[in-house]
Design a protein around this motif. Structure first.
Motif, short mmCIF file in Angstrom:
data_model
loop_
_atom_site.label_atom_id
_atom_site.label_comp_id
_atom_site.label_asym_id
_atom_site.label_seq_id
_atom_site.Cartn_x
_atom_site.Cartn_y
_atom_site.Cartn_z
N LYS A 142 10.79 28.48 -8.31
CA LYS A 142 11.35 28.80 -9.61
C LYS A 142 11.41 27.53 -10.43
CE LYS A 142 15.33 30.79 -11.93
NZ LYS A 142 16.68 31.30 -11.81
N ASP A 143 10.83 27.56 -11.60
CA ASP A 143 10.82 26.41 -12.51
C ASP A 143 10.29 25.15 -11.83
OD1 ASP A 143 11.98 28.04 -14.48
OD2 ASP A 143 14.01 27.54 -13.79
N GLY A 144 9.30 25.30 -10.96
CA GLY A 144 8.70 24.16 -10.29
C GLY A 144 9.49 23.63 -9.12
N ASN A 145 10.58 24.30 -8.76
CA ASN A 145 11.40 23.88 -7.63
C ASN A 145 11.21 24.84 -6.46
OD1 ASN A 145 12.68 21.86 -9.21
ND2 ASN A 145 14.00 23.42 -10.09
N ALA A 146 11.33 24.34 -5.25
CA ALA A 146 11.29 25.19 -4.06
C ALA A 146 12.73 25.57 -3.73
CB ALA A 146 10.66 24.44 -2.90
N LEU A 147 12.99 26.85 -3.57
CA LEU A 147 14.31 27.35 -3.24
C LEU A 147 14.26 27.99 -1.86
CD1 LEU A 147 15.07 29.14 -6.63
CD2 LEU A 147 15.67 26.82 -5.98
N LEU A 148 15.01 27.47 -0.92
CA LEU A 148 15.07 27.99 0.44
C LEU A 148 16.45 28.57 0.67
CD1 LEU A 148 14.00 28.31 3.38
CD2 LEU A 148 14.95 26.04 3.82
N SER A 149 16.52 29.85 0.99
CA SER A 149 17.78 30.50 1.36
C SER A 149 17.70 30.86 2.83
CB SER A 149 17.99 31.77 0.55
OG SER A 149 18.03 31.48 -0.82
N PHE A 150 18.83 30.80 3.51
CA PHE A 150 18.84 31.14 4.93
C PHE A 150 20.16 31.78 5.31
CE2 PHE A 150 20.21 26.78 4.40
CZ PHE A 150 21.40 26.74 5.10
N SER A 151 20.11 32.58 6.35
CA SER A 151 21.33 33.10 6.96
C SER A 151 21.05 33.20 8.45
CB SER A 151 21.72 34.46 6.38
OG SER A 151 20.73 35.42 6.65
N GLY A 152 22.08 32.97 9.21
CA GLY A 152 21.88 32.99 10.65
C GLY A 152 23.17 32.91 11.41
N GLN A 153 23.01 32.83 12.72
CA GLN A 153 24.15 32.77 13.61
C GLN A 153 23.84 31.81 14.74
OE1 GLN A 153 25.63 36.66 14.44
NE2 GLN A 153 26.52 36.05 16.39
N THR A 154 24.79 30.94 15.05
CA THR A 154 24.60 30.01 16.16
C THR A 154 24.67 30.77 17.47
OG1 THR A 154 26.95 29.53 16.47
CG2 THR A 154 25.77 28.18 14.82
N ALA A 155 24.31 30.10 18.55
CA ALA A 155 24.36 30.73 19.87
C ALA A 155 25.78 31.13 20.25
CB ALA A 155 23.78 29.78 20.92
N THR A 156 26.79 30.47 19.66
CA THR A 156 28.19 30.80 19.96
C THR A 156 28.77 31.82 18.98
OG1 THR A 156 28.96 28.91 18.66
CG2 THR A 156 28.63 28.56 21.04
N GLY A 157 27.93 32.34 18.06
CA GLY A 157 28.37 33.41 17.17
C GLY A 157 28.89 32.99 15.81
N VAL A 158 28.84 31.70 15.48
CA VAL A 158 29.30 31.24 14.17
C VAL A 158 28.22 31.56 13.14
CG1 VAL A 158 29.98 29.24 12.78
CG2 VAL A 158 30.73 29.43 15.17
N LYS A 159 28.63 32.22 12.04
CA LYS A 159 27.68 32.64 11.01
C LYS A 159 27.56 31.57 9.93
CE LYS A 159 28.39 37.49 11.85
NZ LYS A 159 28.89 38.77 11.38
N LEU A 160 26.31 31.24 9.61
CA LEU A 160 25.99 30.25 8.57
C LEU A 160 25.10 30.91 7.53
CD1 LEU A 160 24.96 27.20 10.81
CD2 LEU A 160 27.23 27.72 9.90
N GLU A 161 25.35 30.60 6.28
CA GLU A 161 24.52 31.12 5.20
C GLU A 161 24.44 30.03 4.13
OE1 GLU A 161 24.89 34.76 2.08
OE2 GLU A 161 25.50 35.13 4.15
N GLY A 162 23.24 29.81 3.59
CA GLY A 162 23.15 28.76 2.60
C GLY A 162 21.84 28.73 1.86
N SER A 163 21.72 27.69 1.05
CA SER A 163 20.50 27.52 0.27
C SER A 163 20.28 26.05 -0.02
CB SER A 163 20.57 28.30 -1.03
OG SER A 163 21.62 27.80 -1.84
N VAL A 164 19.01 25.70 -0.22
CA VAL A 164 18.61 24.35 -0.58
C VAL A 164 17.65 24.47 -1.77
CG1 VAL A 164 17.37 22.28 0.17
CG2 VAL A 164 18.75 23.54 1.80
#
Length: 170
Positions: A142-164
């Motif tokens: 978008k507008d010449g930038n790379a946008l990476l979004s992610f969501s996931g869960q660690t092996a111990t069940g902690v949920k992470l969601e984010g973007s770069v």
């Protein structure tokens, strides 16, 4: 192939075959479960690298620092087939602990990269842990930038969601 993903890869490849943002790249990650629940933001002062090394495909790598945390993301292959092969490491400082020198920290990690995609030193760092956790990603341009979004869960069940957001340097 997802047209948006294919377009993002093509745009990133054409516009940033060896691009490194000298600043302006930013990230945000939310820990939605566990004792460190909250949002961790990384100011637009860090570099994000999108490049292909040797005969390897185009990949993304970023390390960002904040006052209370650090974030490292490695995505060795930016194509749809390998879209969910990513390493996300979030380290959160817990401050000083009584009767101990220095500050303590906790590390949350998701690593879904197959051994075949890793360099020998990366396989050694992983030291027989293998794949840990699970993740899904979305990459777009978008507008010449790379946008990476992610969501996931660690092996111990902690949920992470984010973007770069990796800002393009012209």
């Amino acid at each position: 192939m997802n047209k948006r993903f294919k377009s993002a890869c093509a745009s990133v490849a054409l516009g940033a075959a060896v691009a490194m943002a000298q600043g302006g790249s930013s990230a945000s990650i939310t820990v939605s479960t566990g004792p460190h629940k909250g949002e961790y933001n990384f100011a637009p002062t860090e570099a994000c690298v999108i490049t292909a090394f040797t005969k390897k495909p185009l990949g993304l790598s970023v390390v960002m620092q904040a006052m209370d945390s650090s974030l490292s993301i490695d995505m060795p292959n930016l194509d749809e087939k390998h879209a969910n092969e990513i390493q996300i490491v979030l380290v959160i400082a817990e401050g000083r602990t009584p009767n101990k020198k220095g500050a303590s920290s906790v590390t949350y990690e998701i690593d879904t990269r197959p051994d075949a995609s890793l360099e020998p030193f990366q396989r050694a760092e992983r030291a027989n842990k293998g794949v840990t956790g699970k993740a899904t990603t979305t990459l777009m341009e978008k507008d010449g930038n790379a946008l990476l979004s992610f969501s996931g869960q660690t092996a111990t069940g902690v949920k992470l969601e984010g973007s770069v957001t990796c800002r393009k340097v012209v």
